[in-house]
Write an enzyme that holds these catalytic residues in place. Structure first.
Site, PDB file in Angstrom:
ATOM      1  CE  LYS A 138      -1.172   5.408   7.838  1.00  0.00           C
ATOM      2  NZ  LYS A 138      -0.830   4.918   6.528  1.00  0.00           N
TER       3      LYS A 138
ATOM      4  CG  PHE B 155      -1.857   1.219   1.210  1.00  0.00           C
ATOM      5  CD1 PHE B 155      -3.065   1.175   0.529  1.00  0.00           C
ATOM      6  CD2 PHE B 155      -1.508   2.396   1.856  1.00  0.00           C
ATOM      7  CE1 PHE B 155      -3.909   2.287   0.493  1.00  0.00           C
ATOM      8  CE2 PHE B 155      -2.347   3.509   1.824  1.00  0.00           C
ATOM      9  CZ  PHE B 155      -3.547   3.452   1.145  1.00  0.00           C
TER      10      PHE B 155
ATOM     11  CG  ASP C 224       5.464   3.653   1.911  1.00  0.00           C
ATOM     12  OD1 ASP C 224       5.462   4.305   2.983  1.00  0.00           O
ATOM     13  OD2 ASP C 224       4.449   3.524   1.194  1.00  0.00           O
TER      14      ASP C 224
HETATM   15  C1  LIG Z   1      -0.973   5.227   5.142  1.00  0.00           C
HETATM   16  C2  LIG Z   1       0.075   4.845   4.188  1.00  0.00           C
HETATM   17  C3  LIG Z   1       0.332   5.611   3.031  1.00  0.00           C
HETATM   18  C4  LIG Z   1      -0.523   6.788   2.645  1.00  0.00           C
HETATM   19  O1  LIG Z   1      -0.402   7.832   3.549  1.00  0.00           O
HETATM   20  P1  LIG Z   1      -1.482   9.038   3.508  1.00  0.00           P
HETATM   21  O2  LIG Z   1      -1.001   9.983   4.563  1.00  0.00           O
HETATM   22  O3  LIG Z   1      -2.797   8.404   3.819  1.00  0.00           O
HETATM   23  O4  LIG Z   1      -1.446   9.603   2.148  1.00  0.00           O
HETATM   24  C5  LIG Z   1       1.388   5.238   2.237  1.00  0.00           C
HETATM   25  N1  LIG Z   1       2.153   4.186   2.522  1.00  0.00           N
HETATM   26  C6  LIG Z   1       1.944   3.432   3.620  1.00  0.00           C
HETATM   27  C7  LIG Z   1       2.853   2.291   3.908  1.00  0.00           C
HETATM   28  C8  LIG Z   1       0.897   3.728   4.479  1.00  0.00           C
HETATM   29  O5  LIG Z   1       0.653   2.959   5.556  1.00  0.00           O
END
Ligand SMILES: *Cc1c(COP(=O)(O)O)cnc(C)c1O
Length: 403
Positions: free
Chosen positions: A257, A143, A228
């Site tokens: 986050k 994701f 990421d």
């Molecule tokens: C939540 C998340 C995103 C997206 O972040 P947003 O602040 O919602 O745009 C991208 N990568 C990972 C691994 C995530 O958990």
């Protein structure tokens, strides 16, 4: 008094359904305030929050460190415009580079935005040094966000035919399969992008040997290794950054986050070698805005100063131990996780039911897939709060899953 508040909630919910664009199935309650690991709705119900703002409220709800710095910075300077440097921006960039293997930072507001920046950086590097290679390889079930490019990068089967045509140039391979990755890399590849622990996919971590061989593969092909760490970064997995678990230095990392503790904040970090953007290639009205910078700095300093990473290790181990102790009673399997990013499998696909029954008993947990339950409490969580969570969860499992 109570009925008056209840009436108020009904009116709010009616208004919500009338005026808020439908994008998610939300329960019929309205959150009003938070403190520490607890949230309260407009009916005064109290919830033990093991969703943690979706791995966001790393210091719990409304911690004094954040409310204080918001107040202080908001009377000094909220936004000087992205055309200028500002003091917190410079200090925060130094804090992040001093505490990681990276040299340069670009600030953003959301994880998707930081990942877009990483994708653009990799493509720029490909254009400059790899004969225009632009393809990025990511993992199945990964994701990376909800913009068009990050949805295209995401390896989620449900999204395969959504919002076509997708952004071109992404290939998905099974996680932890070195051969599949070797076969996927071609002259057209500019980067590999992975989550150290797949969060939304259900808490599945990379093997150490796998990420180490990817590091080699990237070196051999002169392509970027992007992690990421939007969900895994800033102490969540029991290290400041999850890549530290693998004795590997990535080329690029994204954060969001937990870095803002609830304030919308994100960052893209890279090594000097990949500082390839030219003026105008990347930007954003809120990039490095002082209010967010001050909050992020306060959050990261608090996590380091208060040794909250050690707490994440200790309490994460305690949660795993407590889950293991009730596992056979409720047929829980695959109890897994790193630090305070934890999940387990239910015997049947009753995740939704577990979530709503927990909520009725004042406990918030998340079900990323129908058979998975995920826990991501604040890094400040205590053993007593974990005991309370396990007690409530056990009550629910006793009802939903036959013993
Ligand atoms: C939540 C998340 C995103 C997206 O972040 P947003 O602040 O919602 O745009 C991208 N990568 C990972 C691994 C995530 O958990």
């Amino acid at each position: 008094m109570v009925s008056e508040l209840k009436l108020d909630t009904e009116r709010l919910l009616q208004e919500a359904k009338k005026s808020i664009l439908y994008t998610a199935n939300r329960p019929n309650l309205v959150m009003e305030k938070g403190q520490g690991v607890y949230l309260w709705d407009t009916d005064g119900n109290k919830y033990l929050d093991f969703i943690g703002g979706w791995a966001v409220t790393s210091l719990g709800h409304c911690p004094e460190v954040i409310t204080r710095v918001l107040a202080q910075q908001s009377v000094k300077l909220i936004n000087a415009s992205p055309a200028f440097y500002n003091v917190p921006m410079i200090e925060f960039a130094k804090l992040l580079t001093d505490n990681s293997c990276f040299d340069k930072v670009f600030f953003a507001s959301t994880g998707a935005e930081a990942n877009e920046g990483a994708i653009k950086l990799a493509r720029k590097y490909g254009a400059k040094y790899l004969n225009g290679a632009y393809e990025i390889i990511t993992a199945i079930d990964s994701f990376h966000g909800r913009t068009l490019a990050t949805m295209s990068a995401t390896g989620k089967q449900k999204w395969e035919n959504l919002f076509e045509p997708k952004v071109q140039g992404f290939k998905h391979v099974p996680q932890n399969d070195v051969t599949a990755m070797q076969n996927a890399v071609s002259d057209n590849t500019c980067a590999i992008m992975l989550e150290p622990v797949q969060g939304e996919g259900g808490v599945f971590e990379l093997d150490k040997a796998y990420i180490q061989s990817l590091r080699k593969l990237c070196n051999e092909n002169n392509i970027l290794l992007i992690v990421d760490e939007v969900q895994t970064g800033i102490g969540r997995t029991g290290k400041l950054f999850a890549y530290e678990h693998y004795d590997v230095e990535p080329d690029v990392m994204t954060l969001a986050k937990g870095i803002g503790g609830g304030y919308p904040l994100a960052a893209l970090l890279c090594k000097e070698k990949f500082d390839v953007f030219e003026a105008g290639d990347q930007g954003g009205t809120y990039s490095g805005q002082p209010l967010g910078m001050a909050v992020g700095m306060a959050v990261v300093n608090e996590i380091i100063d208060k040794n909250l990473i050690e707490n994440a290790v200790k309490q994460g181990a305690y949660i795993l131990q407590q889950l293991t102790s009730i596992a056979s009673r409720f047929q829980l399997t695959n109890i897994r996780g790193k630090g305070l990013l934890i999940a387990f499998d239910l015997p049947t696909e009753k995740g939704g039911e577990v979530v709503s029954e927990c909520q009725k008993r004042g406990l918030l947990v998340n079900s990323p897939r129908p058979a998975y339950i995920r826990l991501m409490p604040p890094l400040t969580v205590t053993s007593r709060e974990i005991d309370e969570m396990i007690a409530k969860l056990s009550e629910v499992l006793a009802e939903v899953v036959s013993e």
